[in-house]
Design an enzyme around this catalytic site. Structure first.
Site, PDB file in Angstrom:
ATOM      1  N   GLY A   1       0.828  -1.210   0.000  1.00  0.00           N
ATOM      2  CA  GLY A   1       0.000   0.000   0.000  1.00  0.00           C
ATOM      3  C   GLY A   1       0.856   1.250   0.000  1.00  0.00           C
ATOM      4  O   GLY A   1       2.058   1.199  -0.252  1.00  0.00           O
TER       5      GLY A   1
ATOM      6  N   ASP B   1      -7.969  -0.608  -0.103  1.00  0.00           N
ATOM      7  CA  ASP B   1      -8.632   0.707  -0.045  1.00  0.00           C
ATOM      8  C   ASP B   1      -8.638   1.438  -1.376  1.00  0.00           C
ATOM      9  O   ASP B   1      -9.346   2.413  -1.536  1.00  0.00           O
ATOM     10  CB  ASP B   1      -7.934   1.623   0.981  1.00  0.00           C
ATOM     11  CG  ASP B   1      -8.021   1.058   2.386  1.00  0.00           C
ATOM     12  OD1 ASP B   1      -8.930   0.249   2.611  1.00  0.00           O
ATOM     13  OD2 ASP B   1      -7.185   1.405   3.230  1.00  0.00           O
TER      14      ASP B   1
ATOM     15  N   MET C   1     -14.438  -0.560   5.216  1.00  0.00           N
ATOM     16  CA  MET C   1     -13.101  -0.031   5.457  1.00  0.00           C
ATOM     17  C   MET C   1     -12.819   1.192   4.597  1.00  0.00           C
ATOM     18  O   MET C   1     -13.452   1.397   3.566  1.00  0.00           O
ATOM     19  CB  MET C   1     -12.055  -1.109   5.177  1.00  0.00           C
ATOM     20  CG  MET C   1     -11.908  -2.079   6.326  1.00  0.00           C
ATOM     21  SD  MET C   1     -10.542  -3.201   6.013  1.00  0.00           S
ATOM     22  CE  MET C   1     -10.407  -3.990   7.602  1.00  0.00           C
TER      23      MET C   1
ATOM     24  N   GLN D   1     -13.382  -8.045   4.913  1.00  0.00           N
ATOM     25  CA  GLN D   1     -13.097  -7.456   3.604  1.00  0.00           C
ATOM     26  C   GLN D   1     -11.708  -7.806   3.082  1.00  0.00           C
ATOM     27  O   GLN D   1     -11.463  -7.758   1.888  1.00  0.00           O
ATOM     28  CB  GLN D   1     -13.225  -5.934   3.678  1.00  0.00           C
ATOM     29  CG  GLN D   1     -14.621  -5.490   4.005  1.00  0.00           C
ATOM     30  CD  GLN D   1     -14.651  -4.072   4.566  1.00  0.00           C
ATOM     31  OE1 GLN D   1     -14.606  -3.120   3.832  1.00  0.00           O
ATOM     32  NE2 GLN D   1     -14.719  -3.945   5.875  1.00  0.00           N
TER      33      GLN D   1
ATOM     34  N   GLU E   1     -15.909 -23.864 -26.351  1.00  0.00           N
ATOM     35  CA  GLU E   1     -16.881 -24.782 -26.978  1.00  0.00           C
ATOM     36  C   GLU E   1     -16.729 -24.933 -28.489  1.00  0.00           C
ATOM     37  O   GLU E   1     -16.971 -25.995 -29.028  1.00  0.00           O
ATOM     38  CB  GLU E   1     -18.316 -24.347 -26.629  1.00  0.00           C
ATOM     39  CG  GLU E   1     -18.651 -22.915 -27.026  1.00  0.00           C
ATOM     40  CD  GLU E   1     -20.033 -22.459 -26.578  1.00  0.00           C
ATOM     41  OE1 GLU E   1     -20.806 -23.290 -26.073  1.00  0.00           O
ATOM     42  OE2 GLU E   1     -20.341 -21.259 -26.748  1.00  0.00           O
TER      43      GLU E   1
ATOM     44  N   ARG F   1     -18.769 -14.463 -35.683  1.00  0.00           N
ATOM     45  CA  ARG F   1     -19.330 -13.547 -34.669  1.00  0.00           C
ATOM     46  C   ARG F   1     -18.274 -13.087 -33.664  1.00  0.00           C
ATOM     47  O   ARG F   1     -18.486 -13.153 -32.454  1.00  0.00           O
ATOM     48  CB  ARG F   1     -20.480 -14.245 -33.918  1.00  0.00           C
ATOM     49  CG  ARG F   1     -21.617 -14.667 -34.841  1.00  0.00           C
ATOM     50  CD  ARG F   1     -22.455 -15.751 -34.191  1.00  0.00           C
ATOM     51  NE  ARG F   1     -22.948 -15.373 -32.881  1.00  0.00           N
ATOM     52  CZ  ARG F   1     -24.108 -14.782 -32.627  1.00  0.00           C
ATOM     53  NH1 ARG F   1     -24.930 -14.508 -33.620  1.00  0.00           N
ATOM     54  NH2 ARG F   1     -24.479 -14.488 -31.404  1.00  0.00           N
TER      55      ARG F   1
END
Length: 704
Positions: free
Chosen positions: A29, A77, A119, A211, A539, A645
């Site tokens: 951090g 955070d 938090m 968290q 697939e 596609r």
């Protein structure tokens, strides 16, 4: 804590010199990265002191004369400036949203008000994104304390919601929330206020360290893997002159930023907050934070204009359902109402549009939709070409002035068909926007589609479970088939996130030699201490090398070393509640689409009527590298492989070698396209006017 003192850093320098380490990758951090920055700044003086103390020789000091440092931000955070998403933030949001979803069901049954504390002592990112993702009534964040007299305002809003028939109120509080006077605002204070003034049954939940835990989300696993590669590249290219840098993500692009600048801007936020410059604090947090804040403000509280625009905007869902479609519909409806438009919901795709299956949709009509999977409007794969006549009549009958089409490849094709039919049917000369929403992520013009993140998490967690099922048994290889049509996005990304040995896809052609090599590689690997293998197969990757064929091949060749099991995941990949990423992506796409249509309608309004027949009046809204952009459908025509596609080029194919390297293949990585060092764009308010203007132009150019 030792590292905060110079003696500690001296010890660290000694260890590095003795081990001959001159490159350091720091994951942490703002504390860890600020420390890393200081360490590098002091490096030469630390070496001088070590030589003086006789702990290292002059030669050792010369060999280690320079220390390269690169940082990766790992913090839940998301409080480090210069990066859109830090490693760990998405996983923390997953934990929070699981709790929010569980609370909403109980609160609705009881007509309760829930206050959830998350938090974020100095940064409101988690609280803000949670509020966006669950459509909370109010959010308290440290960067922007509520205005004076907020208590009355909050109570009015809650009772308004109740009066509208809403059975549930949700308030999100960051643990560092405070008032304009600098006094903290805690969940208990809000609870007392609501109970005293309104008498509502109120409960608080403080989430705490939940968290930080749990397994990482698919997004975080891929982000970590991408940033890890980028960090090594940055170290390999570093010279004594290059400043220490942070590798981070901007939109969907890896970027490098000077560590010093990021640390400085992060400090500037704290200063701005201490000096009550709230608007500056939000701006300094970065574009992504600012956009989230503005979107939240718009969507949280109904504030329709006094004058109606008399514009009717219709919203239709097309193709297979996916998680996050409803979030996009909700934000489109609400932003439209705020703009003064009448919003119309079209049920059951283009078929519903042809048959006039349309009704007005209101602000409360979309309450609670962000967290719902599937498509509440109903969706079909039918394309408009066979109904063009009926569709043009419906558009005239309901006086539809613009169209929002949310869906997958069918939405893209349908949009193109409507544009082509404009020559013949004047009613179709209205602005249209296509929002890509499909688990396959195969819509041209966008790096991401709504729904793909949810499907990816489903596949990743299923692969985790499948691998776990074999714990303690003999060696085993799992062959897993994923969805995606001809698009290999899900198979590739899930392969990266779940640690697959191979992922077979249509875009990356393979033959019998490749299969042979993969099997041999896995057999050799399984002869060591590796107990489990994972093979993913899209697939439609190959008509002849089917899942059964690959299963039979691995079973035969692995005899005596490992046995095989196969799993076809099927439709579970389309279901489920949307992940935080899809909720927010859907919300942003829906709001941006309607704001664009509003501007477009002003452009094409002539002589009392709307007439739009230019290519740029029918666009796909997509995420391209760093920004959400509108691209004309007609232009994307060239970039599409209609037979299969899929788009003709895909950004994620460049990530495939990383998966191979992590599966211990000895291959080289294409490093031709790496991130260059950039600068943190500081939105300093104290800039002189002419400089500000020049800077603004540069920033706009950069964003273009």
């Amino acid at each position: 804590m030792d590292f905060r003192a110079r003696e500690g850093r001296m010890k660290a320098a000694l260890n590095l010199v003795k081990l001959g380490i001159t490159n350091l990758c720091v994951i942490g951090g703002d504390g860890s990265l600020t420390g890393a920055n200081q360490f590098r700044t002091e490096w030469s003086t630390l070496l001088v002191d070590l030589v003086k103390a006789g702990k290292i020789s002059d030669d050792e000091a010369k060999t280690s004369s320079h220390l390269n440092i690169v940082g990766m931000v790992g913090s839940i955070d998301n409080d480090f400036c210069g990066t859109d998403m830090t490693i760990g933030t998405d996983s923390a949001l997953h934990r929070i949203i699981e709790v929010v979803d569980a609370i909403t069901t109980t609160a609705q049954s009881h007509q309760r008000t829930f206050i959830l504390e998350v938090m974020g002592r100095h940064c409101g990112y988690l609280a803000l994104v949670t509020a966006l993702a669950c459509g909370a009534d109010w959010v308290f964040i440290p960067e922007m304390p509520p205005d004076e007299g907020w208590e009355g305002h909050l109570c009015r809003r809650l009772s308004d919601q109740r009066a509208r028939g809403c059975r549930l109120n949700v308030i999100i509080v960051a643990e560092g929330a405070m008032g304009r006077d600098g006094k903290p605002i805690g969940s208990e204070d809000i609870k007392k206020l609501v109970e005293k003034n309104l008498g509502f049954d109120t409960r608080t939940t403080v989430l705490g360290h939940v968290q930080r835990g749990g397994t990482p989300s698919a997004f975080d696993r891929i982000l970590g893997s991408r940033m890890g590669v980028e960090a090594v590249m940055a170290l390999l290219e570093a010279t004594p002159e290059t400043p220490a840098c942070v590798v981070s993500l901007s939109g969907n692009q890896a970027v490098r930023l000077p560590l010093m600048e990021c640390v400085q801007v992060t400090k500037d936020v704290t200063t701005a907050m201490a000096e009550n410059r709230w608007e500056d604090a939000i701006k300094l947090r970065g574009k992504s934070f600012e956009n989230n804040w503005n979107t939240y403000k718009m969507l949280a509280h109904i504030n329709p204009p006094d004058t109606k625009s008399n514009i009717n905007v219709a919203i239709v869902n097309v193709g297979a359902p996916c998680a996050g479609m409803n979030a996009a519909v909700r934000s489109a409806v609400r932003i439209g109402i705020i703009q003064g438009h009448n919003m119309l919901a079209v049920h059951d795709g283009f078929e519903g549009l042809a048959h006039g299956n349309i009704e007005p949709i209101t602000w409360t009509g979309v309450s609670g939709w962000t967290g719902k999977g599937g498509s509440e409007l109903g969706t079909k794969r039918v394309l408009p070409s066979k109904y063009i006549e009926e569709i043009s009549l419906t558009i005239a009958k309901f006086n539809i002035h613009s169209l929002v089409i949310i869906g997958g490849f069918e939405a893209f094709m349908g949009g193109l068909e409507l544009v082509t039919a404009r020559e013949k049917y004047e009613e179709l000369c209205i602005p249209m926007v296509v929002i890509p929403a499909t688990v396959s992520n195969n819509v041209p013009g966008s790096d991401f589609s709504i729904g793909a993140d949810t499907a990816l998490n489903t596949i990743t967690s299923t692969c985790d479970r499948i691998k776990q099922s074999a714990a303690g048994t003999k060696r085993r290889v799992f062959i897993v088939e994923t969805m995606g049509g001809y698009c290999g996005y899900l198979a590739t990304m899930a392969g990266l996130a779940a640690g697959a040995d191979a992922a077979y896809i249509y875009e990356d052609k393979f033959g019998i030699r490749d299969l042979e090599m993969n099997v041999e590689h896995l057999v050799q690997k399984m002869k060591t201490d590796v107990k489990r293998g994972l093979i993913l197969r899209n697939e439609n990757c190959n008509a002849n090398y089917t899942t059964d064929f690959i299963f039979a091949l691995y079973s035969e060749e692995g005899k005596g070393v490992f046995d095989c099991r196969k799993n076809i995941l099927g439709h579970m990949q389309q279901g489920g509640t949307p992940t935080p990423f899809d909720r927010n992506f859907g919300t942003k796409m829906g709001s941006k689409a309607v704001l664009w249509l509003t501007e477009k309608l002003k452009e094409v309004y002539r002589h009392g009527r709307i007439f739009a027949n230019t290519p740029d009046s029918a666009c796909v809204l997509g995420m391209r590298k760093r920004a959400l952009t509108f691209q004309p459908l007609a232009e994307l025509n060239e970039q599409t492989d209609f037979e299969h596609r899929i788009p003709k080029t895909s950004w994620w194919l460049k990530l495939r070698p990383i998966m191979k390297i992590l599966a211990k293949y000895n291959i080289s990585l294409d490093t031709s396209e790496h991130a260059h060092m950039e600068h943190v764009i500081k939105k300093r308010v104290s800039m002189p006017a002419p400089l500000m203007k020049k800077h603004k132009e540069e920033v706009e150019e950069e964003e273009e």
